[in-house]
Design a protein around this motif. Structure first.
Motif, PDB file in Angstrom:
ATOM      1  N   LEU A  49       5.810   6.447 -14.245  1.00 19.20           N
ATOM      2  CA  LEU A  49       6.060   6.348 -12.806  1.00 19.20           C
ATOM      3  C   LEU A  49       4.864   5.812 -12.037  1.00 19.20           C
ATOM      4  CD1 LEU A  49       8.176   9.478 -11.769  1.00 19.20           C
ATOM      5  CD2 LEU A  49       8.845   7.077 -11.689  1.00 19.20           C
ATOM      6  N   GLY A  50       3.649   6.151 -12.431  1.00 15.49           N
ATOM      7  CA  GLY A  50       2.461   5.670 -11.717  1.00 15.49           C
ATOM      8  C   GLY A  50       2.376   4.155 -11.732  1.00 15.49           C
ATOM      9  N   MET A  51       2.572   3.571 -12.897  1.00 18.08           N
ATOM     10  CA  MET A  51       2.527   2.106 -13.003  1.00 18.08           C
ATOM     11  C   MET A  51       3.691   1.472 -12.253  1.00 18.08           C
ATOM     12  SD  MET A  51       1.200   1.578 -16.907  1.00 18.08           S
ATOM     13  CE  MET A  51       2.446   2.614 -17.646  1.00 18.08           C
ATOM     14  N   PHE A  52       4.868   2.063 -12.400  1.00 18.78           N
ATOM     15  CA  PHE A  52       6.041   1.570 -11.681  1.00 18.78           C
ATOM     16  C   PHE A  52       5.799   1.618 -10.169  1.00 18.78           C
ATOM     17  CE2 PHE A  52       9.872   2.835  -9.348  1.00 18.78           C
ATOM     18  CZ  PHE A  52      10.637   1.703  -9.528  1.00 18.78           C
ATOM     19  N   GLY A  53       5.242   2.713  -9.693  1.00 17.20           N
ATOM     20  CA  GLY A  53       4.991   2.882  -8.266  1.00 17.20           C
ATOM     21  C   GLY A  53       3.994   1.879  -7.711  1.00 17.20           C
ATOM     22  N   MET A  54       2.963   1.573  -8.486  1.00 13.79           N
ATOM     23  CA  MET A  54       1.982   0.578  -8.039  1.00 13.79           C
ATOM     24  C   MET A  54       2.655  -0.758  -7.763  1.00 13.79           C
ATOM     25  SD  MET A  54      -1.109   1.845  -7.895  1.00 13.79           S
ATOM     26  CE  MET A  54      -2.126   0.392  -7.954  1.00 13.79           C
ATOM     27  N   ARG A  55       3.481  -1.209  -8.693  1.00 13.26           N
ATOM     28  CA  ARG A  55       4.199  -2.477  -8.515  1.00 13.26           C
ATOM     29  C   ARG A  55       5.147  -2.409  -7.326  1.00 13.26           C
ATOM     30  NH1 ARG A  55       4.443  -2.451 -13.948  1.00 13.26           N
ATOM     31  NH2 ARG A  55       6.498  -1.505 -13.958  1.00 13.26           N
ATOM     32  N   ALA A  56       5.887  -1.316  -7.235  1.00 14.27           N
ATOM     33  CA  ALA A  56       6.890  -1.172  -6.174  1.00 14.27           C
ATOM     34  C   ALA A  56       6.235  -1.154  -4.791  1.00 14.27           C
ATOM     35  CB  ALA A  56       7.710   0.097  -6.403  1.00 14.27           C
ATOM     36  N   PHE A  57       5.084  -0.509  -4.672  1.00 11.22           N
ATOM     37  CA  PHE A  57       4.375  -0.454  -3.389  1.00 11.22           C
ATOM     38  C   PHE A  57       4.034  -1.864  -2.921  1.00 11.22           C
ATOM     39  CE2 PHE A  57       0.630  -0.109  -0.697  1.00 11.22           C
ATOM     40  CZ  PHE A  57       0.928   0.972   0.119  1.00 11.22           C
ATOM     41  N   ASP A  58       3.406  -2.637  -3.795  1.00 15.02           N
ATOM     42  CA  ASP A  58       3.015  -3.997  -3.423  1.00 15.02           C
ATOM     43  C   ASP A  58       4.222  -4.891  -3.187  1.00 15.02           C
ATOM     44  OD1 ASP A  58       0.277  -3.432  -3.493  1.00 15.02           O
ATOM     45  OD2 ASP A  58       0.145  -3.906  -5.633  1.00 15.02           O
ATOM     46  N   GLU A  59       5.251  -4.768  -4.009  1.00 16.07           N
ATOM     47  CA  GLU A  59       6.462  -5.572  -3.808  1.00 16.07           C
ATOM     48  C   GLU A  59       7.102  -5.271  -2.459  1.00 16.07           C
ATOM     49  OE1 GLU A  59       8.938  -4.831  -7.207  1.00 16.07           O
ATOM     50  OE2 GLU A  59       7.585  -5.932  -8.555  1.00 16.07           O
ATOM     51  N   HIS A  60       7.057  -4.000  -2.054  1.00 13.06           N
ATOM     52  CA  HIS A  60       7.672  -3.634  -0.779  1.00 13.06           C
ATOM     53  C   HIS A  60       6.879  -4.165   0.418  1.00 13.06           C
ATOM     54  CE1 HIS A  60      10.041  -1.532   2.171  1.00 13.06           C
ATOM     55  NE2 HIS A  60       8.893  -1.226   2.755  1.00 13.06           N
ATOM     56  N   TRP A  61       5.548  -4.009   0.408  1.00 12.67           N
ATOM     57  CA  TRP A  61       4.749  -4.318   1.601  1.00 12.67           C
ATOM     58  C   TRP A  61       4.257  -5.759   1.686  1.00 12.67           C
ATOM     59  CZ3 TRP A  61       5.759  -1.247   5.280  1.00 12.67           C
ATOM     60  CH2 TRP A  61       5.913   0.118   5.077  1.00 12.67           C
ATOM     61  N   ASP A  62       4.136  -6.461   0.562  1.00  8.17           N
ATOM     62  CA  ASP A  62       3.670  -7.851   0.615  1.00  8.17           C
ATOM     63  C   ASP A  62       4.728  -8.731   1.284  1.00  8.17           C
ATOM     64  OD1 ASP A  62       2.053 -10.072   0.267  1.00  8.17           O
ATOM     65  OD2 ASP A  62       2.517 -10.310  -1.857  1.00  8.17           O
ATOM     66  N   LYS A  63       4.274  -9.762   1.957  1.00 10.14           N
ATOM     67  CA  LYS A  63       5.131 -10.733   2.654  1.00 10.14           C
ATOM     68  C   LYS A  63       5.888 -10.084   3.810  1.00 10.14           C
ATOM     69  CE  LYS A  63       5.635 -13.938  -1.195  1.00 10.14           C
ATOM     70  NZ  LYS A  63       4.544 -13.472  -1.960  1.00 10.14           N
ATOM     71  N   LYS A  64       5.269  -9.076   4.395  1.00  2.64           N
ATOM     72  CA  LYS A  64       5.857  -8.424   5.564  1.00  2.64           C
ATOM     73  C   LYS A  64       4.834  -8.437   6.687  1.00  2.64           C
ATOM     74  CE  LYS A  64       9.615  -6.203   3.432  1.00  2.64           C
ATOM     75  NZ  LYS A  64       9.810  -5.280   2.383  1.00  2.64           N
ATOM     76  N   ARG A  65       4.439  -7.260   7.184  1.00  2.00           N
ATOM     77  CA  ARG A  65       3.634  -7.218   8.408  1.00  2.00           C
ATOM     78  C   ARG A  65       2.164  -6.845   8.223  1.00  2.00           C
ATOM     79  NH1 ARG A  65       7.171  -2.749   8.573  1.00  2.00           N
ATOM     80  NH2 ARG A  65       6.167  -0.771   8.965  1.00  2.00           N
ATOM     81  N   PHE A  66       1.685  -6.810   6.987  1.00  4.58           N
ATOM     82  CA  PHE A  66       0.307  -6.412   6.744  1.00  4.58           C
ATOM     83  C   PHE A  66      -0.485  -7.526   6.065  1.00  4.58           C
ATOM     84  CE2 PHE A  66       2.655  -2.306   6.602  1.00  4.58           C
ATOM     85  CZ  PHE A  66       2.122  -1.771   7.768  1.00  4.58           C
ATOM     86  N   HIS A  67      -1.772  -7.625   6.423  1.00  5.22           N
ATOM     87  CA  HIS A  67      -2.677  -8.587   5.792  1.00  5.22           C
ATOM     88  C   HIS A  67      -3.130  -8.115   4.417  1.00  5.22           C
ATOM     89  CE1 HIS A  67      -3.155 -11.190   9.249  1.00  5.22           C
ATOM     90  NE2 HIS A  67      -3.335 -10.126  10.005  1.00  5.22           N
ATOM     91  N   LYS A  68      -3.235  -6.794   4.258  1.00  6.83           N
ATOM     92  CA  LYS A  68      -3.703  -6.261   2.981  1.00  6.83           C
ATOM     93  C   LYS A  68      -3.353  -4.783   2.881  1.00  6.83           C
ATOM     94  CE  LYS A  68      -8.376  -5.024   4.531  1.00  6.83           C
ATOM     95  NZ  LYS A  68      -9.813  -5.249   4.306  1.00  6.83           N
ATOM     96  N   ALA A  69      -3.481  -4.277   1.655  1.00  5.59           N
ATOM     97  CA  ALA A  69      -3.407  -2.844   1.379  1.00  5.59           C
ATOM     98  C   ALA A  69      -4.815  -2.413   0.982  1.00  5.59           C
ATOM     99  CB  ALA A  69      -2.439  -2.560   0.242  1.00  5.59           C
ATOM    100  N   PHE A  70      -5.196  -1.200   1.365  1.00  7.55           N
ATOM    101  CA  PHE A  70      -6.504  -0.692   0.962  1.00  7.55           C
ATOM    102  C   PHE A  70      -6.473   0.810   0.810  1.00  7.55           C
ATOM    103  CE2 PHE A  70      -6.736  -0.125   5.497  1.00  7.55           C
ATOM    104  CZ  PHE A  70      -7.647   0.900   5.729  1.00  7.55           C
ATOM    105  N   THR A  71      -7.477   1.305   0.098  1.00  7.05           N
ATOM    106  CA  THR A  71      -7.607   2.736  -0.108  1.00  7.05           C
ATOM    107  C   THR A  71      -9.071   3.055  -0.367  1.00  7.05           C
ATOM    108  OG1 THR A  71      -6.654   4.641  -1.265  1.00  7.05           O
ATOM    109  CG2 THR A  71      -7.204   2.722  -2.616  1.00  7.05           C
ATOM    110  N   PHE A  72      -9.401   4.319  -0.346  1.00  3.88           N
ATOM    111  CA  PHE A  72     -10.717   4.808  -0.728  1.00  3.88           C
ATOM    112  C   PHE A  72     -10.564   5.593  -2.024  1.00  3.88           C
ATOM    113  CE2 PHE A  72     -11.507   5.208   4.073  1.00  3.88           C
ATOM    114  CZ  PHE A  72     -12.066   3.948   4.158  1.00  3.88           C
ATOM    115  N   VAL A  73     -11.494   5.403  -2.950  1.00 10.38           N
ATOM    116  CA  VAL A  73     -11.467   6.117  -4.226  1.00 10.38           C
ATOM    117  C   VAL A  73     -12.882   6.591  -4.523  1.00 10.38           C
ATOM    118  CG1 VAL A  73     -11.073   5.878  -6.712  1.00 10.38           C
ATOM    119  CG2 VAL A  73      -9.539   4.738  -5.107  1.00 10.38           C
ATOM    120  N   ARG A  74     -12.986   7.813  -5.008  1.00 14.78           N
ATOM    121  CA  ARG A  74     -14.294   8.317  -5.429  1.00 14.78           C
ATOM    122  C   ARG A  74     -14.753   7.519  -6.647  1.00 14.78           C
ATOM    123  NH1 ARG A  74     -17.848  10.664  -4.155  1.00 14.78           N
ATOM    124  NH2 ARG A  74     -17.954  12.464  -5.483  1.00 14.78           N
TER     125      ARG A  74
END
Length: 188
Positions: free
Chosen positions: A97-122
């Protein structure tokens, strides 16, 4: 192999997502107690409902054979989408599910209303860093003593913004809260 799907959260999902989110924050080995207290206080049920009022897809639920097994919570930040938390529930840690979710997140948000996705990681969270890198995210900067004195990596992936306009952020204000209450009363 389980059929993996992704869907936007509904108001009925908030208790489960909130409980699982509180658990992953409390049990994560990467964060200080101060940060955990901050996140657990900030990411309350009202915050989750406010994210859904902006767009229900800000809480994506990853399912295996129709059963929720993970989630990704995000929000708009000045033209970008910030990935607050992404995790697989303990009951589904042996799935993909983790790998599936990573792809699904980007597929959903790319080519819509955001310039980029970002996060903070330790920096010591090598599993998250490896997974993000695998899906095209780049470690842009080390943010020293960034959150409650701890270092964080800024990790981002550029998108193609195709929709006009920008979201204003998570605070939907009094009018937005009133609309949400009315929706709840009429079952919309």
């Amino acid at each position: 192999m389980a059929e993996m799907t992704i869907r936007a959260a509904t108001p009925g999902d908030v208790p489960l997502i909130h409980a699982e989110l509180m658990d992953v924050i409390a049990t994560s080995p990467h964060y200080s107690d101060r940060f955990k207290a901050h996140e657990m206080g900030r990411l309350n049920k009202t915050f989750l409902h406010n994210l859904m009022a902006i767009d229900p897809w800000h809480i994506m639920i990853m399912c295996a054979d129709g059963v929720p097994g993970g989630a990704m919570v995000s929000g708009p930040e000045c033209g970008a989408v910030f990935r607050y938390w992404s995790w697989v529930f303990p009951s589904h840690r042996q799935t993909k599910l983790g790998m599936f979710g990573m792809r699904a997140f980007d597929e959903h948000w790319d080519k819509k209303r955001f310039h980029k996705a970002f996060t903070f990681v330790r920096p010591e969270n090598e599993v998250a860093r490896m997974l993000l890198k695998r899906y095209g995210y780049k470690e842009t900067a080390l943010l020293e003593q960034h959150i409650f004195g701890q270092d964080y990596l800024l990790i981002e992936k550029f998108y193609t913004k195709e929709e006009e306009g920008y979201d204003s952020g998570v605070n939907i204000g009094r009018l937005g809260r009133l609309k949400n209450r009315l929706k709840g009363l009429v079952g919309a």
